[in-house]
Design a protein around this motif. Structure first.
Motif, PDB file in Angstrom:
ATOM      1  N   ARG A 151      -5.616  15.577   6.007  1.00 57.51           N
ATOM      2  CA  ARG A 151      -4.222  16.038   5.950  1.00 57.51           C
ATOM      3  C   ARG A 151      -3.416  15.177   4.995  1.00 57.51           C
ATOM      4  N   GLY A 152      -3.767  13.896   4.898  1.00 60.82           N
ATOM      5  CA  GLY A 152      -2.978  12.973   4.081  1.00 60.82           C
ATOM      6  C   GLY A 152      -3.505  12.739   2.692  1.00 60.82           C
ATOM      7  N   SER A 153      -4.473  13.525   2.242  1.00 60.26           N
ATOM      8  CA  SER A 153      -5.054  13.304   0.913  1.00 60.26           C
ATOM      9  C   SER A 153      -3.987  13.410  -0.170  1.00 60.26           C
ATOM     10  N   THR A 154      -4.004  12.454  -1.074  1.00 58.50           N
ATOM     11  CA  THR A 154      -3.018  12.381  -2.151  1.00 58.50           C
ATOM     12  C   THR A 154      -3.726  12.056  -3.454  1.00 58.50           C
ATOM     13  N   SER A 155      -3.416  12.814  -4.492  1.00 56.92           N
ATOM     14  CA  SER A 155      -3.904  12.522  -5.835  1.00 56.92           C
ATOM     15  C   SER A 155      -2.764  11.892  -6.631  1.00 56.92           C
ATOM     16  N   VAL A 159       0.851  -1.185   0.000  1.00 59.59           N
ATOM     17  CA  VAL A 159       0.000   0.000   0.000  1.00 59.59           C
ATOM     18  C   VAL A 159       0.888   1.237   0.000  1.00 59.59           C
ATOM     19  N   VAL A 160       0.512   2.224  -0.801  1.00 61.92           N
ATOM     20  CA  VAL A 160       1.284   3.458  -0.929  1.00 61.92           C
ATOM     21  C   VAL A 160       0.362   4.638  -0.628  1.00 61.92           C
ATOM     22  N   ALA A 161       0.841   5.562   0.219  1.00 60.11           N
ATOM     23  CA  ALA A 161      -0.001   6.691   0.622  1.00 60.11           C
ATOM     24  C   ALA A 161       0.878   7.858   1.016  1.00 60.11           C
ATOM     25  N   GLY A 162       0.272   9.038   1.089  1.00 59.42           N
ATOM     26  CA  GLY A 162       0.963  10.203   1.605  1.00 59.42           C
ATOM     27  C   GLY A 162       1.332  10.006   3.066  1.00 59.42           C
ATOM     28  N   ALA A 163       2.459  10.589   3.484  1.00 63.46           N
ATOM     29  CA  ALA A 163       2.969  10.368   4.836  1.00 63.46           C
ATOM     30  C   ALA A 163       1.961  10.759   5.906  1.00 63.46           C
ATOM     31  N   ALA A 164       1.201  11.825   5.692  1.00 63.75           N
ATOM     32  CA  ALA A 164       0.264  12.294   6.704  1.00 63.75           C
ATOM     33  C   ALA A 164      -0.932  11.368   6.876  1.00 63.75           C
ATOM     34  N   ALA A 165      -1.101  10.416   5.967  1.00 62.21           N
ATOM     35  CA  ALA A 165      -2.201   9.450   6.073  1.00 62.21           C
ATOM     36  C   ALA A 165      -1.791   8.199   6.829  1.00 62.21           C
ATOM     37  N   ALA A 166      -0.495   8.038   7.105  1.00 59.19           N
ATOM     38  CA  ALA A 166       0.023   6.765   7.612  1.00 59.19           C
ATOM     39  C   ALA A 166      -0.587   6.365   8.945  1.00 59.19           C
ATOM     40  N   THR A 167      -0.695   7.286   9.894  1.00 62.85           N
ATOM     41  CA  THR A 167      -1.197   6.949  11.223  1.00 62.85           C
ATOM     42  C   THR A 167      -2.596   6.350  11.154  1.00 62.85           C
ATOM     43  N   GLY A 224      -4.249   2.195  11.606  1.00 63.07           N
ATOM     44  CA  GLY A 224      -5.206   1.892  12.667  1.00 63.07           C
ATOM     45  C   GLY A 224      -5.405   2.996  13.677  1.00 63.07           C
ATOM     46  N   GLY A 225      -4.740   4.126  13.515  1.00 63.57           N
ATOM     47  CA  GLY A 225      -4.885   5.228  14.449  1.00 63.57           C
ATOM     48  C   GLY A 225      -5.964   6.206  14.017  1.00 63.57           C
ATOM     49  N   THR A 226      -5.952   7.385  14.624  1.00 56.93           N
ATOM     50  CA  THR A 226      -6.903   8.436  14.278  1.00 56.93           C
ATOM     51  C   THR A 226      -6.147   9.744  14.091  1.00 56.93           C
ATOM     52  N   ASP A 227      -6.787  10.686  13.445  1.00 60.06           N
ATOM     53  CA  ASP A 227      -6.239  12.025  13.275  1.00 60.06           C
ATOM     54  C   ASP A 227      -7.213  13.005  13.919  1.00 60.06           C
ATOM     55  N   PRO A 228      -6.922  13.474  15.161  1.00 61.98           N
ATOM     56  CA  PRO A 228      -7.849  14.363  15.855  1.00 61.98           C
ATOM     57  C   PRO A 228      -8.078  15.679  15.126  1.00 61.98           C
ATOM     58  N   SER A 229      -7.167  16.047  14.205  1.00 62.42           N
ATOM     59  CA  SER A 229      -7.310  17.312  13.490  1.00 62.42           C
ATOM     60  C   SER A 229      -8.234  17.205  12.288  1.00 62.42           C
ATOM     61  N   HIS A 262      -8.288  26.976  12.843  1.00 65.11           N
ATOM     62  CA  HIS A 262      -8.348  26.113  11.665  1.00 65.11           C
ATOM     63  C   HIS A 262      -7.843  26.807  10.405  1.00 65.11           C
ATOM     64  N   ALA A 263      -7.153  27.928  10.591  1.00 66.58           N
ATOM     65  CA  ALA A 263      -6.632  28.663   9.428  1.00 66.58           C
ATOM     66  C   ALA A 263      -5.669  27.808   8.619  1.00 66.58           C
ATOM     67  N   TRP A 264      -4.938  26.935   9.284  1.00 68.05           N
ATOM     68  CA  TRP A 264      -4.001  26.054   8.580  1.00 68.05           C
ATOM     69  C   TRP A 264      -4.732  25.134   7.598  1.00 68.05           C
ATOM     70  N   LEU A 265      -5.956  24.710   7.994  1.00 65.43           N
ATOM     71  CA  LEU A 265      -6.720  23.807   7.140  1.00 65.43           C
ATOM     72  C   LEU A 265      -7.240  24.550   5.909  1.00 65.43           C
ATOM     73  N   VAL A 266      -7.746  25.753   6.109  1.00 64.02           N
ATOM     74  CA  VAL A 266      -8.211  26.551   4.979  1.00 64.02           C
ATOM     75  C   VAL A 266      -7.055  26.829   4.029  1.00 64.02           C
ATOM     76  N   ALA A 267      -5.875  27.125   4.583  1.00 68.05           N
ATOM     77  CA  ALA A 267      -4.700  27.366   3.742  1.00 68.05           C
ATOM     78  C   ALA A 267      -4.316  26.109   2.957  1.00 68.05           C
ATOM     79  N   SER A 268      -4.479  24.950   3.575  1.00 70.07           N
ATOM     80  CA  SER A 268      -4.191  23.689   2.876  1.00 70.07           C
ATOM     81  C   SER A 268      -5.118  23.519   1.682  1.00 70.07           C
TER      82      SER A 268
END
Length: 303
Positions: free
Chosen positions: A184-188, A125-133, A137-142, A223-229
């Motif tokens: 955060r880990g979305s990859t196209s 499986v291949v994914a963006g680094a921010a998706a790894a957690t 099996g983990g979660t991303d609280p953000s 959440h300004a960081w998310l809008v900027a993303s």
């Protein structure tokens, strides 16, 4: 008379072996009521060159034949895995020849079936680094949608990639494009595909929609960081070479209508649309602007 959808569903269910019908932790349904709206069965189809669709009416699952093995993009939900595998076989391929499974985002509707598909094929499986957690099996609280999300089976063999990193298999070089916002880990993923001398750039894009519970505030300064993303992702998508666009949910890019036209063998190929990536970015940006405007408007606020 039995409808096409009912007949195809019955066929897929009847093709399962007794071993497949026993309880399998990697195939236990996730959110069956909400997932059902995405899982309308579809026959597999070649979109262009070496690229095929093997998923559903509401969830895109891509398949690339590299000549040295297969690359699968996304895995839908666990209860859709057997249908995906049946579609791969209907095209004349073997599930065991899938060498890589690429992930667009670590949400159950696109990644829930990846663990089972990886086990059945032996793929990495291949994914963006921010998706790894989350994929492990983990979660991303953000994650703006964290209160809505259901857990899904963890991926065991995972390779992470950076923005712009290339993956090569056989005749195909596929490039990871970080497109964060929806997660955060979305990859196209983008690559070139050819029919004779006609070569085109294909983009399989993650979801860009700024969706979250009503109580969530994209306009909150925290959440300004998310809008900027999101803004960076929209800008990158507008610049991206793009002759053919497929989105993780077909309806986000008019892919459902294009598929119906392709089924009718319409010419020219309805998926050939050089402006599609820009249109997708503009449409997604408008949705974000609308959400921000609603949150900032005077008067009663969202609960």
């Amino acid at each position: 008379m039995m409808s096409f959808r009912a007949a195809l569903t019955a066929l897929l269910l009847s093709s399962a072996t007794p071993a497949q019908q026993t309880d399998d932790p990697l195939l236990r349904p996730i959110a069956p009521e909400s997932a059902a709206k995405w899982l309308g069965p579809q026959a597999p189809i070649r979109v262009f060159g070496n690229f095929h669709l093997v998923g559903f009416e509401g969830l895109s699952v891509g398949l690339i034949d590299t000549g040295a093995g297969l690359i699968l993009i996304d895995g839908a939900v666990p209860q859709g895995v057997r249908a995906i595998e049946a579609n791969i076989r209907k095209l004349g391929f073997r599930v065991e020849d899938v060498k890589y499974i690429l992930s667009t985002e670590p949400h159950f509707d696109h990644a829930g079936g990846i663990a089972a598909l990886a086990r059945d094929s032996g793929a990495i499986v291949v994914a963006g680094a921010a998706a790894a957690t989350v994929l492990r099996g983990g979660t991303d609280p953000s994650d703006a949608q964290v209160s809505w999300l259901a857990p899904f089976p963890a991926v065991q063999r995972l390779r992470t990639v950076r923005d712009g990193e290339r993956l090569r298999l056989g005749s195909v070089t596929i490039t990871a494009r970080a497109t964060p916002g929806h997660t955060r880990g979305s990859t196209s993923w983008t690559w070139r595909s050819c029919e004779d001398r006609d070569c085109r750039t294909i983009v399989f894009a993650a979801s860009f929609n700024p969706i979250a519970p009503e109580a969530y505030r994209f306009s909150d300064p925290a959440h300004a960081w998310l809008v900027a993303s999101f803004r960076r992702t929209f800008a990158a998508m507008r610049r991206m070479p793009c002759d053919i666009l497929v989105t993780a949910h077909p309806g986000q890019s008019n892919g459902d209508a294009k598929r119906r036209r392709l089924d009718r063998r319409s010419q020219p190929n309805p998926f050939l649309e050089p402006g599609a990536c820009r249109t997708y970015a503009d449409k997604s940006a408008a949705l974000l602007d609308k959400r921000l405007a609603e949150e900032r408007a005077p008067g009663p606020k969202r609960p």
